[in-house]
Design a protein around this motif. Sequence first.
Motif, short mmCIF file in Angstrom:
data_model
loop_
_atom_site.label_atom_id
_atom_site.label_comp_id
_atom_site.label_asym_id
_atom_site.label_seq_id
_atom_site.Cartn_x
_atom_site.Cartn_y
_atom_site.Cartn_z
N ASN A 95 -3.36 -4.04 19.06
CA ASN A 95 -3.77 -5.45 19.02
C ASN A 95 -4.32 -5.83 17.65
N ASP A 96 -3.72 -5.30 16.62
CA ASP A 96 -4.11 -5.55 15.23
C ASP A 96 -3.25 -6.70 14.70
N ILE A 97 -3.81 -7.91 14.73
CA ILE A 97 -3.03 -9.10 14.38
C ILE A 97 -2.70 -9.12 12.89
N ASP A 98 -3.70 -8.82 12.04
CA ASP A 98 -3.44 -8.85 10.59
C ASP A 98 -2.44 -7.75 10.21
N GLY A 99 -2.60 -6.56 10.79
CA GLY A 99 -1.65 -5.48 10.52
C GLY A 99 -0.26 -5.83 10.99
N SER A 100 -0.16 -6.50 12.14
CA SER A 100 1.14 -6.94 12.64
C SER A 100 1.77 -7.97 11.71
N ALA A 101 0.92 -8.83 11.16
CA ALA A 101 1.43 -9.85 10.23
C ALA A 101 2.03 -9.20 8.99
N TYR A 102 1.36 -8.17 8.46
CA TYR A 102 1.89 -7.49 7.27
C TYR A 102 3.17 -6.72 7.59
N ALA A 103 3.23 -6.09 8.77
CA ALA A 103 4.46 -5.38 9.14
C ALA A 103 5.61 -6.37 9.29
N THR A 104 5.34 -7.53 9.88
CA THR A 104 6.37 -8.57 10.03
C THR A 104 6.81 -9.08 8.67
N LEU A 105 5.85 -9.29 7.78
CA LEU A 105 6.16 -9.72 6.42
C LEU A 105 7.10 -8.74 5.74
N TYR A 106 6.80 -7.45 5.84
CA TYR A 106 7.61 -6.47 5.14
C TYR A 106 8.98 -6.28 5.80
N LEU A 107 9.08 -6.50 7.10
CA LEU A 107 10.40 -6.51 7.72
C LEU A 107 11.22 -7.68 7.17
N ASN B 202 15.51 1.46 -0.94
CA ASN B 202 16.08 2.14 0.23
C ASN B 202 15.76 1.33 1.48
N THR B 203 16.55 0.30 1.74
CA THR B 203 16.19 -0.67 2.78
C THR B 203 16.31 -0.10 4.19
N HIS B 204 17.28 0.77 4.45
CA HIS B 204 17.45 1.30 5.80
C HIS B 204 16.22 2.10 6.22
N THR B 205 15.75 2.99 5.34
CA THR B 205 14.56 3.80 5.64
C THR B 205 13.33 2.91 5.74
N ALA B 206 13.24 1.93 4.85
CA ALA B 206 12.09 1.02 4.87
C ALA B 206 12.03 0.26 6.19
N HIS B 207 13.17 -0.22 6.68
CA HIS B 207 13.20 -0.96 7.94
C HIS B 207 12.69 -0.08 9.08
N ALA B 208 13.09 1.18 9.12
CA ALA B 208 12.63 2.09 10.17
C ALA B 208 11.11 2.27 10.10
N CYS B 209 10.58 2.41 8.88
CA CYS B 209 9.13 2.58 8.71
C CYS B 209 8.37 1.37 9.23
N PHE B 210 8.78 0.18 8.82
CA PHE B 210 8.02 -1.03 9.18
C PHE B 210 8.20 -1.40 10.65
N SER B 211 9.34 -1.05 11.23
CA SER B 211 9.52 -1.28 12.67
C SER B 211 8.53 -0.43 13.46
N GLU B 212 8.36 0.82 13.04
CA GLU B 212 7.40 1.71 13.71
C GLU B 212 5.98 1.23 13.47
N VAL B 213 5.70 0.76 12.26
CA VAL B 213 4.36 0.23 11.96
C VAL B 213 4.05 -0.96 12.86
N LEU B 214 5.03 -1.86 13.01
CA LEU B 214 4.81 -3.06 13.83
C LEU B 214 4.50 -2.67 15.28
N ALA B 215 5.23 -1.70 15.80
CA ALA B 215 4.98 -1.26 17.17
C ALA B 215 3.57 -0.68 17.31
N LEU B 216 3.15 0.12 16.33
CA LEU B 216 1.81 0.70 16.36
C LEU B 216 0.73 -0.37 16.26
N ARG B 217 0.92 -1.31 15.34
CA ARG B 217 -0.08 -2.37 15.14
C ARG B 217 -0.21 -3.23 16.40
#
Length: 368
Positions: A163-175, A144-159
């Motif tokens: 100032n969580d660099i590693d968390g931002s890296a994982y959110a970027t990876l999953y996007l 379900n890519t549309h829902t997944a994209h929404a989740c990871f976009s929100e995660v990236l903004a939170l990370r």
Amino acid sequence: IQANEPGIVLRLRTILWLIWAQRGNLAEGRALLQRALAHPGPIDEGQRANALFDLGNLAFELHDFAVARAAFTECYEVWERTADRDGIANALNGLGLLDRETGAYPSASARFQGAREIWASLHNAAFEALALFSLGTVEIAAGNTHTAHACFSEVLALRRSLNDIDGSAYATLYLGHVASLDADLDQANALLGESLAMFTRLGDRSGEAFALYVMAYCDWLAEDEHKALKRFHEALSLWHALASADGIVVNVEGIAAVAATRGDATLAARLLAATEAYRARIGIVPRWIERRLIETAWAALTNRLDATDVDEARRTGAALSLDEAALAALRLLTRSADDVPVSLLEKLSARERDVFVLLAEYRTDREI
């Protein structure tokens, strides 16, 4: 442990956890925690629950799902009894990961959502992002890519807000992962390259390996078999060094998918049979991206091998351990002139022989 101080081990685990996770010492961490938890001396209940949770995470990464589920269940019971809402959310997240890996997606989503609601009520943005990230991985697993994209976009903004660099890296990876599933390869490669650079700076080898795997998948979609095979190989080498069963399985399957269309049909069938048998033994199901690789590879193999050869390759492959399958896949890129038929070499000039060996190593035209 030797000094009869298991409590100190359990306190140290909060420091050692990231080292075990990022540097690949997962088996060492599991063994030390199990020894400390089994010690007959008195252990604080809260420390025990926290250590059980870390044990569950380590066992999960090592695909020891029975130990992981027992650990997550026991710490959940302790935290529920002591009304530790943060602990309950952690345990729900761990149990959700197990549900996801075994294909119980509705249960996984419910557990992750429960964890997210608890952390949101506690105003814990970092862990709310964790639960949201876990929800996104379920959507990816289900395709379900549309829902997944929404989740990871929100995660990236939170990370980023944390100032969580590693968390931002994982959110970027999953996007980037989501973009690869949607076959938006330019966007996927841009995001994956960005995440890979961050992981490299941080020294997060697990992140590096996963980024390389998804980049290899993009190369495979683009039908660039040379580049795909090299990246699958590089990712597999990293995962093998980190003793990550999950990473080994998916990259062996990736190499098999490339080999299936490049003339290594028998080896490809054996590799797929080995990972299929491994998945069956521990009860995990392939996610959407993995299903696509596997199904495409088997379709190519049925056109190259007759039924008898397929059955024989399946029997041989199913008998391989995961480590043996990984080593067989890694050897695919370490060929030499000894693997080339003498009758063919005799017809080639010295330079043509050099080029042939480079081609057998899956070098690109530019490299040659």
